[in-house]
Design a protein around this motif. Structure first.
Motif, mmCIF file in Angstrom:
data_model
loop_
_atom_site.group_PDB
_atom_site.id
_atom_site.type_symbol
_atom_site.label_atom_id
_atom_site.label_comp_id
_atom_site.label_asym_id
_atom_site.label_seq_id
_atom_site.Cartn_x
_atom_site.Cartn_y
_atom_site.Cartn_z
ATOM 1 N N LEU A 86 -13.614 5.330 4.406
ATOM 2 C CA LEU A 86 -12.703 5.902 3.195
ATOM 3 C C LEU A 86 -11.716 5.153 3.804
ATOM 4 C CD1 LEU A 86 -12.853 9.137 3.504
ATOM 5 C CD2 LEU A 86 -13.874 8.031 1.755
ATOM 6 N N LYS A 87 -10.825 5.100 4.987
ATOM 7 C CA LYS A 87 -10.487 4.459 5.264
ATOM 8 C C LYS A 87 -9.537 2.544 4.656
ATOM 9 C CE LYS A 87 -8.646 6.975 9.315
ATOM 10 N NZ LYS A 87 -8.028 6.607 11.109
ATOM 11 N N LEU A 88 -10.456 1.927 4.824
ATOM 12 C CA LEU A 88 -11.278 1.017 4.455
ATOM 13 C C LEU A 88 -10.880 0.715 2.337
ATOM 14 C CD1 LEU A 88 -11.830 -2.746 4.520
ATOM 15 C CD2 LEU A 88 -14.247 -1.411 4.834
ATOM 16 N N TYR A 89 -11.489 1.562 2.021
ATOM 17 C CA TYR A 89 -11.797 1.967 0.571
ATOM 18 C C TYR A 89 -10.467 1.742 0.573
ATOM 19 C CZ TYR A 89 -12.604 3.433 -3.791
ATOM 20 O OH TYR A 89 -12.185 3.747 -4.868
ATOM 21 N N LYS A 90 -9.411 2.912 0.880
ATOM 22 C CA LYS A 90 -7.901 3.062 0.117
ATOM 23 C C LYS A 90 -7.537 2.064 -0.061
ATOM 24 C CE LYS A 90 -8.432 8.004 1.366
ATOM 25 N NZ LYS A 90 -7.456 8.897 2.440
ATOM 26 N N ARG A 91 -7.372 0.899 1.701
ATOM 27 C CA ARG A 91 -6.562 -0.367 1.710
ATOM 28 C C ARG A 91 -6.850 -1.521 1.206
ATOM 29 N NH1 ARG A 91 -5.468 0.304 7.758
ATOM 30 N NH2 ARG A 91 -4.525 -1.852 7.941
ATOM 31 N N VAL A 92 -8.029 -1.522 0.081
ATOM 32 C CA VAL A 92 -8.850 -2.808 0.407
ATOM 33 C C VAL A 92 -8.306 -2.488 -1.442
ATOM 34 C CG1 VAL A 92 -10.312 -4.042 -0.233
ATOM 35 C CG2 VAL A 92 -10.228 -3.186 1.685
ATOM 36 N N TYR A 93 -8.164 -3.885 -2.135
ATOM 37 C CA TYR A 93 -7.545 -4.215 -3.850
ATOM 38 C C TYR A 93 -8.455 -5.118 -4.192
ATOM 39 C CZ TYR A 93 -3.606 -0.347 -2.716
ATOM 40 O OH TYR A 93 -3.020 0.798 -2.337
ATOM 41 N N CYS A 117 -8.291 -14.135 -7.934
ATOM 42 C CA CYS A 117 -9.506 -14.720 -7.981
ATOM 43 C C CYS A 117 -10.356 -13.879 -6.749
ATOM 44 C CB CYS A 117 -8.820 -14.987 -6.098
ATOM 45 S SG CYS A 117 -8.554 -14.142 -5.578
ATOM 46 N N GLU A 118 -10.744 -12.872 -7.403
ATOM 47 C CA GLU A 118 -11.464 -11.983 -7.716
ATOM 48 C C GLU A 118 -11.849 -11.329 -6.189
ATOM 49 O OE1 GLU A 118 -14.748 -13.696 -10.822
ATOM 50 O OE2 GLU A 118 -13.454 -13.174 -12.704
ATOM 51 N N ASN A 119 -11.359 -11.392 -5.534
ATOM 52 C CA ASN A 119 -11.246 -11.030 -4.442
ATOM 53 C C ASN A 119 -10.842 -9.656 -4.214
ATOM 54 O OD1 ASN A 119 -12.914 -13.326 -3.552
ATOM 55 N ND2 ASN A 119 -11.576 -14.935 -3.522
ATOM 56 N N TYR A 120 -11.392 -9.346 -2.319
ATOM 57 C CA TYR A 120 -10.966 -8.170 -2.703
ATOM 58 C C TYR A 120 -10.386 -8.066 -1.238
ATOM 59 C CZ TYR A 120 -14.065 -5.712 -5.795
ATOM 60 O OH TYR A 120 -14.982 -4.667 -6.952
ATOM 61 N N ARG A 175 -1.799 -9.961 -8.879
ATOM 62 C CA ARG A 175 -2.292 -10.819 -8.256
ATOM 63 C C ARG A 175 -1.801 -10.561 -6.551
ATOM 64 N NH1 ARG A 175 -0.964 -15.790 -11.527
ATOM 65 N NH2 ARG A 175 1.533 -15.014 -11.361
ATOM 66 N N CYS A 176 -2.955 -11.310 -5.739
ATOM 67 C CA CYS A 176 -2.209 -11.709 -4.417
ATOM 68 C C CYS A 176 -1.726 -12.669 -3.932
ATOM 69 C CB CYS A 176 -3.836 -11.898 -3.660
ATOM 70 S SG CYS A 176 -4.488 -13.590 -3.488
#
Length: 307
Positions: free
Chosen positions: A123-130, A135-138, A155-156
């Motif tokens: 859940l922590k990983l899900y909340k902090r990943v966009y 570039c279509e990367n998480y 964009r990143c």
């Protein structure tokens, strides 16, 4: 790092260290790992180390520990059969690798949790990943420059950096084309123009961006692919203080003029003169340009005396 004690600086500057249960556990596992990876030790000592590892990992039942225990039993059996050590290298590497994996699991080594890049809680990983739509990367949230007033994730940082570099390359290409066209036109005059061949790409960029604001002096057009630099007074060679930035169509019309003062209004001429003064002030700092600048000033003074 898992074995390092907690450290902090007191008010008097002294460093205080304190071991916790988790750091002591980390220190214990580190000592065992160092022992198990030590080479050329007596057989009895090696067996003692293996038994220590076995007792340590048997505290936790899982597939990893079961495999590790099985490998330890196999090595002890082979040692008792007087198998040469060179034939045990592969087995020993496997044991040390599995034990290292064991050390990295926070359930067995609590201090490892703070060193893992990926959090154990999904859940922590899900909340902090966009998701970066460019570039279509998480990616982690730290990889995104998010303004305070933004409601969406753009964009990143890597994509922004790449885009900026691409835009710079495109802009340099435009400046290079303007510089090349100007040099060709000066050669066509056949009046021994020299200054244009001393001007570098960076100088042209400064001239266009800072003096002429990347737009035509007449129409305000900002399409650099359609802009050209020509002589302000075609009777004198081109220089940063004898130039004007126009569209190609405007430049053709400008070069056909015989009398600038009769064609352009006084405010416009004054505006051009101010730009030329700014260009002089900038290029006066470049030593190679100073002689041409003095010559230009002498010509201007001579013309003023004639008038």
């Amino acid at each position: 790092k898992c074995a390092q004690p907690r450290r902090w600086k007191a008010f008097d500057g002294k460093i205080t260290e304190m071991d916790t249960q988790s750091t002591l556990r980390g220190k214990e596992l580190l000592e065992i790992y160092c022992s198990i990876t030590t080479k050329d030790i007596p057989k009895d000592e090696r067996i003692s180390v293996l038994l220590t590892v076995k007792c340590t990992v048997k505290e936790h039942e899982c597939k990893l520990t079961q495999e590790l225990v099985a490998l330890i039993d196999r090595e002890i059996d082979l040692i008792s059969r007087e198998v040469k050590e060179c034939n045990l290298e592969g087995l020993r590497k496997r044991i040390s690798t599995l034990f290292l994996q064991y050390i990295k699991i926070p359930e067995f080594n609590p201090e490892a949790a703070g060193l893992l890049k990926v959090p154990q809680d999904p859940l922590k990983l899900y909340k902090r990943v966009y998701f970066c739509h460019s570039c279509e990367n998480y990616l982690a949230s730290t990889e995104f420059p998010i303004p305070a007033n933004s409601r969406t994730i753009g964009r990143c940082r890597s994509c922004y950096r790449l885009d900026n570099e691409a835009r710079k390359r495109e802009a340099y290409l435009k400046y290079r084309l303007i510089l090349e066209d100007l040099r060709k036109s000066e050669v066509d005059y056949q009046d021994d123009s020299k200054i244009i061949f001393l001007v570098q790409l960076a100088d042209m960029q400064y001239l266009i961006e800072n003096i002429w604001n990347c737009q035509s002096a007449l129409s305000g057009s900002s399409d650099l692919y359609d802009l050209v630099m020509v002589r302000w007074d075609k009777q004198h060679e081109w220089s940063p203080w004898n130039t004007i930035l126009l569209t190609k169509e405007e430049a053709d019309a400008h070069l056909k003029l015989c009398n600038l003062e009769k064609t352009y209004e006084a405010p416009f001429i004054y505006k051009m003169e101010q730009k030329h003064i700014r260009a002089k002030n900038y290029f006066a700092q470049i030593p190679v340009m100073s002689s041409f600048l003095h010559r230009s000033n002498n010509q201007a003074n001579a013309n003023s005396y004639k008038n």
